[in-house]
Design an enzyme around this catalytic site. Structure first.
Site, mmCIF file in Angstrom:
data_model
loop_
_atom_site.group_PDB
_atom_site.id
_atom_site.type_symbol
_atom_site.label_atom_id
_atom_site.label_comp_id
_atom_site.label_asym_id
_atom_site.label_seq_id
_atom_site.Cartn_x
_atom_site.Cartn_y
_atom_site.Cartn_z
ATOM 1 N N ASP A 15 -30.880 -47.471 -27.996
ATOM 2 C CA ASP A 15 -30.789 -47.646 -26.542
ATOM 3 C C ASP A 15 -29.365 -47.334 -26.111
ATOM 4 O O ASP A 15 -28.455 -47.290 -26.926
ATOM 5 C CB ASP A 15 -31.167 -49.090 -26.175
ATOM 6 N N GLY A 16 -29.191 -47.104 -24.808
ATOM 7 C CA GLY A 16 -27.842 -46.919 -24.273
ATOM 8 C C GLY A 16 -27.358 -45.478 -24.287
ATOM 9 O O GLY A 16 -26.218 -45.217 -23.913
ATOM 10 N N GLY A 18 -28.254 -43.027 -22.324
ATOM 11 C CA GLY A 18 -28.006 -42.601 -20.946
ATOM 12 C C GLY A 18 -26.710 -43.187 -20.417
ATOM 13 O O GLY A 18 -25.891 -42.489 -19.802
ATOM 14 N N ARG A 19 -26.499 -44.482 -20.662
ATOM 15 C CA ARG A 19 -25.262 -45.123 -20.186
ATOM 16 C C ARG A 19 -24.039 -44.523 -20.860
ATOM 17 O O ARG A 19 -23.005 -44.304 -20.226
ATOM 18 C CB ARG A 19 -25.334 -46.642 -20.431
ATOM 19 N N HIS A 32 -28.218 -38.477 -25.898
ATOM 20 C CA HIS A 32 -29.240 -38.511 -26.950
ATOM 21 C C HIS A 32 -28.710 -37.867 -28.233
ATOM 22 O O HIS A 32 -28.971 -38.346 -29.338
ATOM 23 C CB HIS A 32 -30.516 -37.805 -26.488
ATOM 24 N N SER A 60 -40.564 -44.337 -27.840
ATOM 25 C CA SER A 60 -41.725 -45.204 -27.633
ATOM 26 C C SER A 60 -42.801 -44.484 -26.828
ATOM 27 O O SER A 60 -42.545 -43.453 -26.189
ATOM 28 C CB SER A 60 -41.303 -46.480 -26.894
ATOM 29 N N THR A 61 -43.969 -45.038 -26.866
ATOM 30 C CA THR A 61 -45.083 -44.510 -26.071
ATOM 31 C C THR A 61 -44.693 -44.406 -24.598
ATOM 32 O O THR A 61 -45.014 -43.438 -23.927
ATOM 33 C CB THR A 61 -46.284 -45.468 -26.219
ATOM 34 N N GLU A 62 -43.952 -45.418 -24.137
ATOM 35 C CA GLU A 62 -43.529 -45.457 -22.737
ATOM 36 C C GLU A 62 -42.533 -44.339 -22.402
ATOM 37 O O GLU A 62 -42.418 -43.927 -21.256
ATOM 38 C CB GLU A 62 -42.901 -46.816 -22.406
ATOM 39 N N ARG A 66 -40.729 -40.474 -19.006
ATOM 40 C CA ARG A 66 -39.421 -39.995 -18.532
ATOM 41 C C ARG A 66 -39.547 -38.593 -17.931
ATOM 42 O O ARG A 66 -40.559 -37.911 -18.150
ATOM 43 C CB ARG A 66 -38.427 -39.988 -19.691
ATOM 44 N N LEU A 126 -33.292 -45.960 -50.048
ATOM 45 C CA LEU A 126 -33.460 -46.604 -48.737
ATOM 46 C C LEU A 126 -34.760 -46.093 -48.143
ATOM 47 O O LEU A 126 -35.027 -44.894 -48.141
ATOM 48 C CB LEU A 126 -32.293 -46.233 -47.801
HETATM 49 C C1 IPE Z 1 -32.366 -44.570 -25.711
HETATM 50 O O1 IPE Z 1 -31.386 -44.558 -24.733
HETATM 51 C C2 IPE Z 1 -33.247 -43.362 -25.573
HETATM 52 C C3 IPE Z 1 -34.406 -43.256 -26.436
HETATM 53 C C4 IPE Z 1 -34.603 -44.010 -27.461
HETATM 54 C C5 IPE Z 1 -35.381 -42.218 -26.090
HETATM 55 P P1 IPE Z 1 -31.693 -44.637 -23.168
HETATM 56 O O2 IPE Z 1 -31.965 -43.255 -22.682
HETATM 57 O O3 IPE Z 1 -32.771 -45.649 -22.916
HETATM 58 O O4 IPE Z 1 -30.310 -45.113 -22.603
HETATM 59 P P2 IPE Z 1 -30.046 -45.993 -21.286
HETATM 60 O O5 IPE Z 1 -30.847 -47.254 -21.429
HETATM 61 O O6 IPE Z 1 -30.478 -45.171 -20.132
HETATM 62 O O7 IPE Z 1 -28.578 -46.216 -21.325
HETATM 63 MG MG MG Z 2 -32.686 -47.636 -22.239
#
Ligand code: IPE
Ligand code: MG
Length: 163
Positions: A15-16, A18-19, A32, A60-62, A66, A126
């Site tokens: 996660d994160g 995008g930020r 990414h 994820s499926t969700e 995007r 691993l």
């Molecule tokens: C994770 O980062 C992206 C995936 C796992 C596809 P995000 O794209 O959700 O980043 P934020 O939450 O916008 O910062």
């Molecule tokens: Mg996110």
């Protein structure tokens, strides 16, 4: 190292991205891409520490909801990452397996995923599980579909059946 308390299995939700990109004024795809480098460092750390199993939630499926461009970029980045990392993963003894649906992945990417699994199948240092097109909700939907298809009596639906 005198670590007596070591996690044998670790799961990470990516996660994160995008930020991270936002903070640097970069396009989200760069976030990414940076995320894939962070994953590489995480795998290296897991190997160094002696973690046995590492699960990462990559897509994820969700995430299909995007913007189309972002999803396309992600698929390309996944493929590039497999090509880039396969040799080292194979050499370092990492066994890679994907968890989740496979029927919606682009054909080229699916072939790369399967090649990565096949070329690391004999490794045991691993275990790396990559969750792709995976989600608890999707999994429940699939379970319900199978239960309904099987014509199960509602009274017979219990923990064991759902499991
Ligand atoms: C994770 O980062 C992206 C995936 C796992 C596809 P995000 O794209 O959700 O980043 P934020 O939450 O916008 O910062
Ligand atoms: Mg996110």
């Amino acid at each position: 190292m005198a670590a007596t308390e070591l996690a044998r299995a670790v799961a990470v939700i990516m996660d994160g991205n995008g930020r991270w990109a936002d903070q640097r004024g970069l396009p989200v795809a760069e976030g990414h891409r940076a995320g894939t480098k962070a994953l590489r460092r995480t795998v290296e750390a897991a190997i160094d520490l002696g973690v046995e199993s590492l699960a990462v939630y990559a897509f994820s499926t969700e995430n299909w909801a995007r913007p189309v461009d972002e999803v396309e970029d992600l698929m390309e980045i996944f493929g590039d990452t497999i090509v880039r990392e396969l040799p080292d993963l194979a050499k370092e003894g990492v066994r890679v397996r994907f968890v989740g649906r496979r029927d919606r992945a682009p054909a080229g990417l699916l072939a790369q995923m399967e090649a990565l699994e096949a070329e690391t199948v004999d490794n045991d240092k691993l275990r790396l599980w990559i969750c792709f097109d995976y989600g608890g909700r999707g999994e429940l939907v699939e379970a319900v579909r199978q239960i309904v298809t099987a014509g199960v009596d509602p009274a017979d639906v219990d923990d064991e059946l759902v499991a």
